[in-house]
Design an enzyme around this catalytic site. Structure first.
Site, PDB file in Angstrom:
ATOM      1  CB  ALA A  52      27.848   1.932  17.500  1.00 39.63           C
ATOM      2  NE  ARG A  95      42.001   3.182  29.058  1.00 36.99           N
ATOM      3  CZ  ARG A  95      40.877   3.095  30.030  1.00 36.99           C
ATOM      4  NH1 ARG A  95      40.001   2.292  29.360  1.00 36.99           N
ATOM      5  NH2 ARG A  95      41.479   2.513  30.851  1.00 36.99           N
ATOM      6  CD  GLU A  96      44.868  11.663  24.570  1.00 38.92           C
ATOM      7  OE1 GLU A  96      43.978  12.514  25.015  1.00 38.92           O
ATOM      8  OE2 GLU A  96      46.319  11.209  23.324  1.00 38.92           O
ATOM      9  CB  THR A 138      56.309   8.393  16.433  1.00 38.23           C
ATOM     10  OG1 THR A 138      55.050   8.045  17.023  1.00 38.23           O
ATOM     11  CG2 THR A 138      57.716   8.506  16.827  1.00 38.23           C
ATOM     12  CB  CYS A 164      47.503   6.196  19.425  1.00 37.65           C
ATOM     13  SG  CYS A 164      47.945   6.571  20.681  1.00 37.65           S
ATOM     14  CD  GLU A 173      51.820   4.924  24.875  1.00 39.50           C
ATOM     15  OE1 GLU A 173      50.659   4.866  25.183  1.00 39.50           O
ATOM     16  OE2 GLU A 173      51.674   5.362  23.761  1.00 39.50           O
TER      17      GLU A 173
HETATM   18  C1  UDX Z   1      44.590   4.602  22.174  1.00 37.00           C
HETATM   19  C2  UDX Z   1      44.556   2.831  23.238  1.00 37.00           C
HETATM   20  O1  UDX Z   1      43.451   2.919  24.015  1.00 37.00           O
HETATM   21  C3  UDX Z   1      45.526   3.080  24.080  1.00 37.00           C
HETATM   22  O2  UDX Z   1      46.422   1.759  24.656  1.00 37.00           O
HETATM   23  C4  UDX Z   1      46.831   3.175  22.700  1.00 37.00           C
HETATM   24  O3  UDX Z   1      48.492   3.359  23.631  1.00 37.00           O
HETATM   25  C5  UDX Z   1      46.954   4.705  22.712  1.00 37.00           C
HETATM   26  O4  UDX Z   1      45.459   4.390  21.371  1.00 37.00           O
HETATM   27  P1  UDX Z   1      43.430   7.163  22.962  1.00 37.00           P
HETATM   28  O5  UDX Z   1      43.245   7.139  22.011  1.00 37.00           O
HETATM   29  O6  UDX Z   1      44.084   7.979  24.274  1.00 37.00           O
HETATM   30  O7  UDX Z   1      43.905   4.826  23.488  1.00 37.00           O
HETATM   31  O8  UDX Z   1      41.468   6.043  22.963  1.00 37.00           O
HETATM   32  P2  UDX Z   1      40.475   5.533  23.321  1.00 37.00           P
HETATM   33  O9  UDX Z   1      39.636   5.500  24.791  1.00 37.00           O
HETATM   34  O10 UDX Z   1      41.438   3.676  22.946  1.00 37.00           O
HETATM   35  O11 UDX Z   1      39.984   5.818  22.301  1.00 37.00           O
HETATM   36  C6  UDX Z   1      40.474   6.601  20.422  1.00 37.00           C
HETATM   37  C7  UDX Z   1      38.716   6.640  20.080  1.00 37.00           C
HETATM   38  O12 UDX Z   1      37.946   5.220  19.815  1.00 37.00           O
HETATM   39  C8  UDX Z   1      38.215   7.652  20.521  1.00 37.00           C
HETATM   40  O13 UDX Z   1      37.762   8.381  19.635  1.00 37.00           O
HETATM   41  C9  UDX Z   1      36.942   6.558  21.321  1.00 37.00           C
HETATM   42  O14 UDX Z   1      35.819   7.624  21.107  1.00 37.00           O
HETATM   43  C10 UDX Z   1      36.812   5.723  19.860  1.00 37.00           C
HETATM   44  N1  UDX Z   1      35.588   4.395  20.428  1.00 37.00           N
HETATM   45  C11 UDX Z   1      36.461   3.364  21.266  1.00 37.00           C
HETATM   46  C12 UDX Z   1      34.857   4.015  20.349  1.00 37.00           C
HETATM   47  O15 UDX Z   1      34.629   4.618  19.430  1.00 37.00           O
HETATM   48  N2  UDX Z   1      34.536   2.584  20.526  1.00 37.00           N
HETATM   49  C13 UDX Z   1      34.488   1.590  21.234  1.00 37.00           C
HETATM   50  O16 UDX Z   1      33.818   1.412  21.887  1.00 37.00           O
HETATM   51  C14 UDX Z   1      35.873   2.622  21.832  1.00 37.00           C
END
Ligand code: UDX
Length: 433
Positions: A255, A154-155, A86, A263, A151
């Site tokens: 940070a 997390r990747e 999507t 996502c 869902e």
């Molecule tokens: C996310 C959600 O966690 C998941 O539950 C949902 O289904 C899909 O989107 P994902 O995109 O795989 O998962 O990655 P995630 O680990 O959540 O990180 C997302 C982004 O945020 C990354 O760019 C990561 O570097 C950033 N991030 C995450 C931060 O900058 N700081 C943090 O403390 C956590």
């Protein structure tokens, strides 16, 4: 239970393989014959730790198979999952639901006996209603219930997230559908994962609310980091100081250069659109999305400032390209905007990433891809750590110093300790410290 999974991308494949691992009989369907043919040879379309082994075991055990033939895939299936993409619709940020609706349309004639159609794809509120309408219109005899089961994977940690979730959200309008889904998730229930049953619309919105809230946490701590830099405070201590309050919680308070991925950027935009359309604007999320967009380029400017304010003719060594470690996913990665900002200012970029180079080549131009982190730093005027891959956590700093032309290190993930860098004669800046 027999399950059909329509869409063998990230979500479909991980969910399908995990359901199979719990003993269900799963057929993954995809329109892309190349992808299905490769999956049959156990070649994964994405990089996800542990996925190839999980797929292989379950294929060997006869519980998991792949096909391009939707009718064949749906034979005898009590639950048919829609796990197609999507993406953001070009131009307006609305989620593009054409793949979801096409899947509904195409599956309708193959429905035999009571079947629960479950949307796993992240879809705006009300999509389930439309999926149901499409199926009923295409097949008036169909004994079907449409459910929502978002869902939260997390990747890079998707298998663990699937098998040991914090919660499972099921949105149903029908008791028979509820019974089927509870049965499907029963193995997880034994792992004590709470199953929450809600209305379909509530489940759909819950997914967006979860992602928007997490994005907000990141946006908040990133702004605190900027403030820390101005007032001489340490954002990691601030994060710990607030995170130990149970009401706040310590996760998602790192940070960094801004969130990316498949996502958060897309889902926050879609939520903003839905909210605007329904006359209930989500101003906080609007601000978070805007601030995150601005931040990515601001990180490029931060690097230029660290090099003394001029990037012309300079070489920058970038470590990490993917939006986070343990994935090859480049979608909305901060590295893209950072590199483009540097290039626009006249810098030359060399980069190393353990898994992301192939994807990076599709979105970035004029980047030299190095074979190792050290090779990327040779003769560079700055080292920039963008993604916190484990391989970058214990670099030989003496070697780094020797390779760099100017001893400038910008650590956008706060992996290193400033004292350690100073000891090696490196001029170091992190985020919010
Ligand atoms: C996310 C959600 O966690 C998941 O539950 C949902 O289904 C899909 O989107 P994902 O995109 O795989 O998962 O990655 P995630 O680990 O959540 O990180 C997302 C982004 O945020 C990354 O760019 C990561 O570097 C950033 N991030 C995450 C931060 O900058 N700081 C943090 O403390 C956590």
């Amino acid at each position: 239970m027999r399950v059909a999974m329509i869409g063998s991308g990230y979500v479909g494949l991980v969910s399908g393989a995990c359901f199979a691992d719990f003993g269900h009989e799963v057929v993954c369907v995809d329109k892309d014959p190349g992808k299905i043919e490769r999956l049959k040879r156990n070649v994964m379309p994405i990089y996800e730790p542990g996925l190839d082994a999980l797929v292989e075991t379950n294929v060997k055990a006869g519980r998991l198979s792949f096909t391009t033939d939707l009718a064949e895939g749906m034979k005898g299936a009590q639950a048919v999952f829609i796990a197609v993409g999507t993406p953001s619709r070009r131009g307006d940020g609305h989620a593009d639901l054409s793949y979801v609706y096409a899947a509904a349309e195409e599956m309708a004639p193959n429905i035999e006996g009571f079947t629960v159609v479950v949307t796993k794809s992240t879809v705006p509120v009300g999509t389930g209603d439309e999926v149901e309408r499409i199926i009923r219109e295409a097949n008036r005899q169909a004994d079907v219930a449409v459910a929502s089961n978002p869902e939260f994977l997390r990747e890079g940690a998707a298998i663990a997230d699937f098998k040991r979730p914090d919660r499972i959200v099921i949105g149903v309008e029908d008791d028979r559908a509820r019974a089927v889904l509870e049965e499907l998730y029963r193995p997880l229930y034994l792992n004590q994962a709470p199953i929450m049953v809600t209305s379909r619309r509530t489940a759909e919105l819950t997914k967006y609310a979860a992602n928007a809230f997490l994005a907000t946490k990141i946006g908040f701590i990133n702004e605190m980091a900027d403030l820390c830099e101005k007032v001489g405070a340490n954002v990691q201590d601030v994060a710990r100081g607030i995170g130990l309050d149970n009401r706040i919680g310590s996760k998602f308070l790192n940070a960094g250069p801004g969130y990316g991925g498949s996502c958060f950027p897309k889902d926050t935009l879609a939520l903003i659109k839905t909210a605007q359309d329904n006359d209930a604007p989500v101003r906080i999320v609007e601000t978070v999305a805007q601030s995150n967009e601005n931040r990515k380029r601001a990180m490029g400017r931060k690097v230029i400032a660290a090099m003394g304010g001029d990037a012309r003719g300079r070489k920058v060594g970038i470590l990490g390209l993917t939006f986070k470690p343990n994935t090859d996913d480049m979608r909305d990665s901060p590295a893209i905007a950072i590199i483009q900002t540097l290039q626009d200012a006249g810098a030359q970029v060399s980069a190393f990433d353990p898994e992301g180079v192939e994807q990076a080549k599709l979105v970035l131009q004029n980047v030299d891809y190095a074979e190792s982190p050290y090779a990327a730093l040779e003769g560079a005027d700055a080292m920039v750590l963008v993604t916190e891959w484990d391989a970058f956590r214990a670099l030989d700093l003496a070697r780094v110093k020797a390779l760099l032309k100017q001893p400038v290190v910008v650590d956008l993930r706060n992996v290193y300790r400033p004292e350690e860098m100073a000891r090696h004669g490196l001029s170091y800046s992190g985020i919010g410290r």
